[in-house]
Design a protein around this motif. Structure first.
Motif, PDB file in Angstrom:
ATOM      1  N   PRO A  47       7.727   7.771   9.132  1.00 44.47           N
ATOM      2  CA  PRO A  47       7.528   6.353   9.445  1.00 44.47           C
ATOM      3  C   PRO A  47       7.360   6.119  10.943  1.00 44.47           C
ATOM      4  CG  PRO A  47       9.287   6.613   7.840  1.00 44.47           C
ATOM      5  CD  PRO A  47       8.913   7.993   8.295  1.00 44.47           C
ATOM      6  N   ASP A  48       8.084   6.880  11.770  1.00 46.27           N
ATOM      7  CA  ASP A  48       7.959   6.700  13.230  1.00 46.27           C
ATOM      8  C   ASP A  48       6.556   7.034  13.713  1.00 46.27           C
ATOM      9  OD1 ASP A  48      10.464   5.736  13.550  1.00 46.27           O
ATOM     10  OD2 ASP A  48      11.349   7.636  14.256  1.00 46.27           O
ATOM     11  N   GLU A  49       5.998   8.122  13.162  1.00 49.65           N
ATOM     12  CA  GLU A  49       4.623   8.496  13.527  1.00 49.65           C
ATOM     13  C   GLU A  49       3.654   7.397  13.105  1.00 49.65           C
ATOM     14  OE1 GLU A  49       4.863  12.622  11.650  1.00 49.65           O
ATOM     15  OE2 GLU A  49       2.798  12.547  12.411  1.00 49.65           O
ATOM     16  N   ALA A  50       3.824   6.918  11.870  1.00 48.73           N
ATOM     17  CA  ALA A  50       2.917   5.878  11.341  1.00 48.73           C
ATOM     18  C   ALA A  50       3.018   4.623  12.199  1.00 48.73           C
ATOM     19  CB  ALA A  50       3.278   5.563   9.886  1.00 48.73           C
ATOM     20  N   ARG A  51       4.257   4.261  12.564  1.00 52.01           N
ATOM     21  CA  ARG A  51       4.478   3.043  13.367  1.00 52.01           C
ATOM     22  C   ARG A  51       3.795   3.174  14.728  1.00 52.01           C
ATOM     23  NH1 ARG A  51       9.636   3.225  12.615  1.00 52.01           N
ATOM     24  NH2 ARG A  51       9.638   2.213  10.587  1.00 52.01           N
ATOM     25  N   GLU A  52       3.936   4.355  15.328  1.00 50.09           N
ATOM     26  CA  GLU A  52       3.336   4.545  16.652  1.00 50.09           C
ATOM     27  C   GLU A  52       1.810   4.499  16.584  1.00 50.09           C
ATOM     28  OE1 GLU A  52       4.814   7.931  18.811  1.00 50.09           O
ATOM     29  OE2 GLU A  52       3.362   7.575  20.419  1.00 50.09           O
ATOM     30  N   LEU A  53       1.240   5.129  15.568  1.00 47.78           N
ATOM     31  CA  LEU A  53      -0.223   5.109  15.421  1.00 47.78           C
ATOM     32  C   LEU A  53      -0.716   3.676  15.235  1.00 47.78           C
ATOM     33  CD1 LEU A  53      -0.600   8.192  13.046  1.00 47.78           C
ATOM     34  CD2 LEU A  53      -1.605   7.982  15.341  1.00 47.78           C
ATOM     35  N   LEU A  54       0.018   2.903  14.419  1.00 51.26           N
ATOM     36  CA  LEU A  54      -0.403   1.521  14.157  1.00 51.26           C
ATOM     37  C   LEU A  54      -0.217   0.646  15.392  1.00 51.26           C
ATOM     38  CD1 LEU A  54       0.965   1.353  10.520  1.00 51.26           C
ATOM     39  CD2 LEU A  54      -1.423   1.061  11.188  1.00 51.26           C
TER      40      LEU A  54
ATOM     41  N   ILE B 217       0.848  -1.204   0.000  1.00 49.12           N
ATOM     42  CA  ILE B 217       0.000   0.000   0.000  1.00 49.12           C
ATOM     43  C   ILE B 217       0.881   1.250   0.000  1.00 49.12           C
ATOM     44  CG2 ILE B 217      -1.821   1.253   1.243  1.00 49.12           C
ATOM     45  CD1 ILE B 217      -2.541  -1.409   2.644  1.00 49.12           C
ATOM     46  N   ASN B 218       0.649   2.112  -0.969  1.00 44.95           N
ATOM     47  CA  ASN B 218       1.357   3.393  -1.027  1.00 44.95           C
ATOM     48  C   ASN B 218       0.355   4.508  -0.742  1.00 44.95           C
ATOM     49  OD1 ASN B 218       2.050   5.856  -3.135  1.00 44.95           O
ATOM     50  ND2 ASN B 218       3.817   5.082  -2.016  1.00 44.95           N
ATOM     51  N   LEU B 219       0.712   5.359   0.224  1.00 46.20           N
ATOM     52  CA  LEU B 219      -0.227   6.393   0.673  1.00 46.20           C
ATOM     53  C   LEU B 219       0.338   7.793   0.473  1.00 46.20           C
ATOM     54  CD1 LEU B 219      -1.112   4.719   4.100  1.00 46.20           C
ATOM     55  CD2 LEU B 219      -2.547   4.760   2.048  1.00 46.20           C
ATOM     56  N   THR B 220      -0.549   8.712   0.135  1.00 44.52           N
ATOM     57  CA  THR B 220      -0.202  10.143   0.159  1.00 44.52           C
ATOM     58  C   THR B 220      -1.137  10.810   1.158  1.00 44.52           C
ATOM     59  OG1 THR B 220       0.323  10.042  -2.188  1.00 44.52           O
ATOM     60  CG2 THR B 220       0.057  12.243  -1.245  1.00 44.52           C
ATOM     61  N   PHE B 221      -0.569  11.584   2.057  1.00 39.97           N
ATOM     62  CA  PHE B 221      -1.352  12.254   3.107  1.00 39.97           C
ATOM     63  C   PHE B 221      -1.498  13.747   2.810  1.00 39.97           C
ATOM     64  CE2 PHE B 221       0.571   8.543   5.024  1.00 39.97           C
ATOM     65  CZ  PHE B 221      -0.469   7.998   5.755  1.00 39.97           C
TER      66      PHE B 221
ATOM     67  N   ARG C 249       7.774   2.692   5.683  1.00 38.55           N
ATOM     68  CA  ARG C 249       8.905   3.523   5.245  1.00 38.55           C
ATOM     69  C   ARG C 249       8.407   4.755   4.494  1.00 38.55           C
ATOM     70  NH1 ARG C 249       7.713  -0.584   1.891  1.00 38.55           N
ATOM     71  NH2 ARG C 249       8.291  -0.481  -0.304  1.00 38.55           N
ATOM     72  N   GLN C 250       9.301   5.757   4.470  1.00 39.18           N
ATOM     73  CA  GLN C 250       8.960   6.985   3.736  1.00 39.18           C
ATOM     74  C   GLN C 250       9.038   6.683   2.243  1.00 39.18           C
ATOM     75  OE1 GLN C 250       9.201  10.152   6.062  1.00 39.18           O
ATOM     76  NE2 GLN C 250       7.446  10.456   4.724  1.00 39.18           N
ATOM     77  N   ASP C 251       8.046   7.123   1.503  1.00 42.52           N
ATOM     78  CA  ASP C 251       8.058   6.963   0.045  1.00 42.52           C
ATOM     79  C   ASP C 251       9.015   8.004  -0.531  1.00 42.52           C
ATOM     80  OD1 ASP C 251       7.600   7.082  -2.659  1.00 42.52           O
ATOM     81  OD2 ASP C 251       5.446   7.513  -2.491  1.00 42.52           O
ATOM     82  N   VAL C 252      10.177   7.537  -1.038  1.00 42.64           N
ATOM     83  CA  VAL C 252      11.206   8.480  -1.507  1.00 42.64           C
ATOM     84  C   VAL C 252      10.786   9.235  -2.769  1.00 42.64           C
ATOM     85  CG1 VAL C 252      13.160   7.261  -0.466  1.00 42.64           C
ATOM     86  CG2 VAL C 252      12.430   6.667  -2.807  1.00 42.64           C
ATOM     87  N   SER C 253       9.717   8.776  -3.421  1.00 43.12           N
ATOM     88  CA  SER C 253       9.267   9.477  -4.630  1.00 43.12           C
ATOM     89  C   SER C 253       8.419  10.704  -4.289  1.00 43.12           C
ATOM     90  CB  SER C 253       8.469   8.525  -5.533  1.00 43.12           C
ATOM     91  OG  SER C 253       7.183   8.304  -5.008  1.00 43.12           O
ATOM     92  N   GLN C 254       8.155  10.896  -2.980  1.00 45.11           N
ATOM     93  CA  GLN C 254       7.368  12.076  -2.581  1.00 45.11           C
ATOM     94  C   GLN C 254       8.240  12.918  -1.636  1.00 45.11           C
ATOM     95  OE1 GLN C 254       3.087  11.533  -1.949  1.00 45.11           O
ATOM     96  NE2 GLN C 254       3.413   9.319  -1.946  1.00 45.11           N
ATOM     97  N   PRO C 255       9.083  13.813  -2.195  1.00 44.32           N
ATOM     98  CA  PRO C 255      10.079  14.518  -1.379  1.00 44.32           C
ATOM     99  C   PRO C 255       9.476  15.460  -0.349  1.00 44.32           C
ATOM    100  CG  PRO C 255      10.137  15.270  -3.671  1.00 44.32           C
ATOM    101  CD  PRO C 255       9.161  14.153  -3.624  1.00 44.32           C
ATOM    102  N   ASP C 256       8.184  15.744  -0.436  1.00 43.60           N
ATOM    103  CA  ASP C 256       7.577  16.627   0.574  1.00 43.60           C
ATOM    104  C   ASP C 256       7.222  15.879   1.861  1.00 43.60           C
ATOM    105  OD1 ASP C 256       5.528  15.086  -0.358  1.00 43.60           O
ATOM    106  OD2 ASP C 256       4.308  16.738  -1.124  1.00 43.60           O
ATOM    107  N   GLY C 257       7.572  14.569   1.943  1.00 37.23           N
ATOM    108  CA  GLY C 257       7.343  13.813   3.181  1.00 37.23           C
ATOM    109  C   GLY C 257       5.902  13.389   3.389  1.00 37.23           C
ATOM    110  N   ARG C 258       5.081  13.510   2.339  1.00 38.73           N
ATOM    111  CA  ARG C 258       3.667  13.153   2.502  1.00 38.73           C
ATOM    112  C   ARG C 258       3.375  11.706   2.091  1.00 38.73           C
ATOM    113  NH1 ARG C 258      -0.309  16.056  -0.242  1.00 38.73           N
ATOM    114  NH2 ARG C 258       1.124  16.485  -1.939  1.00 38.73           N
ATOM    115  N   GLY C 259       4.426  10.947   1.741  1.00 36.30           N
ATOM    116  CA  GLY C 259       4.194   9.581   1.261  1.00 36.30           C
ATOM    117  C   GLY C 259       4.709   8.517   2.216  1.00 36.30           C
TER     118      GLY C 259
END
Ligand code: A2P
Length: 334
Positions: free
Chosen positions: A255-262, A245-249, A297-307
């Protein structure tokens, strides 16, 4: 608590899981009626320690039933769920027959339990791939809305029923014995192979499973604005689905925030160890209630950190079908 539960499709993969869960969870009832086709009438199935006899499903099967769990395909649900409701039962339907009906709630108890309370007799259980994806995405979406999702699935044979699981087993043995694989239930050889999900392709080129994932997620999340695309594939695995799953927010997410929420979410276990590698695998997701989430992990294709990228595995028969339905039953019986 229901006094009398009917299981429609009791001989199937999901039906048997219903029976197992009814015996082990908080849904004790005085009476259980097991229903399937005429082919199975008279067959005995153990419910707890008692042998119960399977009866042929007819419109008259629901007298006195207060909860009917359906998993015998969309046509059977279309034909018999109204009869069950008329007889006074609440129906929880695992097929796609009523999922997009505006009058039918589509429920994942961890996400939209409030919707279940508004039912008018039928509550729909979402598609298995939708449930497994939603379990991983909702905890993130609720704090930082997802604007786009790209999902690719690796779906187990169990999603096509008990006969497809048997086909995977016999074909694997046949191929190892040097014989030809003979597809009967699934359209192509499933042993040592993978193929487009075995559902109809529409004019847009999407298969029905992909369309379900898109539309059902919109309905469950109550947000039609999320842009979702999916590619659904059947793989030679017995019973747990996997999904990349690839997400844009809306805003950046680490990734740390996502891990903690999960880690703090019900129904989800984070399996995300990089060294030595331990990430979600269908074999470890099989037979358990939680969906496993990792490769966060951070999606490196979205340099604004939203992926953010994720990999999730969930037992298709359990949280993807029977367990979710039983949780809905517990919700409306509480
Ligand atoms: P049966 O075993 O008698 O065919 P699965 O999803 O694992 O393939 O299971 C499908 C379930 O739906 C089985 O329990 C199957 O019963 C049931 N089923 C299929 N056709 C009918 C029918 N015409 N009437 C009632 N149950 C049916």
């Amino acid at each position: 608590m229901p006094e009398h539960i009917a299981v429609v499709g009791a001989t199937g993969a999901v039906g048997r899981e219903f029976i197992d869960l009814i015996s082990h969870r908080n849904l004790a009832s005085k009476k259980i009626t097991l229903l399937a086709s005429a082919r199975s009438a008279g067959q005995k199935i153990k419910v707890g320690s008692t042998d119960c006899t399977v009866s042929e499903l007819t419109a008259g099967s629901f007298a006195g039933v207060d909860l009917a769990l359906f998993s015998a395909g969309g046509n059977i649900s279309q034909k018999y769920a109204p009869a069950a409701v008329k007889a006074g039962a609440a129906v929880i339907d695992n097929s796609s027959a009523f999922r997009m009906d505006d009058n039918v709630p589509l429920v994942i108890p961890e996400i939209n339990p409030q919707a279940a309370k508004k039912h008018r007799g039928i509550i729909a259980n979402p598609n298995c791939s939708t449930i497994i994806m939603a379990m991983a995405v909702w905890p993130l979406h609720r704090v930082n809305p997802v604007t786009r999702m790209v999902v690719s699935t690796y779906q187990a044979a169990s999603g096509a029923g008990a006969a497809a699981m048997h086909e995977l087993e016999t074909q694997s043995q046949d191929v190892l014995d040097g014989k030809d694989a003979k597809p009967q239930v699934l359209p192509f050889q499933v042993a040592f192979n993978l193929f487009n999900h075995n559902s109809a392709i529409d004019d847009s080129g999407y298969n029905t499973e992909e369309i379900k994932m898109i539309k059902e997620t919109h309905k469950i999340f109550g947000d039609n604005s999320i842009r979702i695309t999916a590619t659904c594939v059947r793989v030679p695995v017995f019973r747990a689905h996997s999904e990349s799953i690839n997400l844009t927010f809306e805003r950046p997410m680490t990734p740390d925030e996502a891990r903690e929420l999960l880690q703090n979410s019900r129904g989800v276990t984070v399996v995300d160890q990089r060294d030595p590698q331990h990430f979600p695998m269908p074999i470890e997701a099989s037979g358990i209630d939680d969906c496993l989430v990792g490769r966060i992990r951070q999606d490196v294709s979205q340099p604004d950190g939203r992926g953010i990228d994720l990999f999730v595995c969930g037992d298709q028969i359990r949280k993807g079908a029977a367990l979710n339905a039983i949780q809905i039953a517990e919700l409306i019986s509480a």
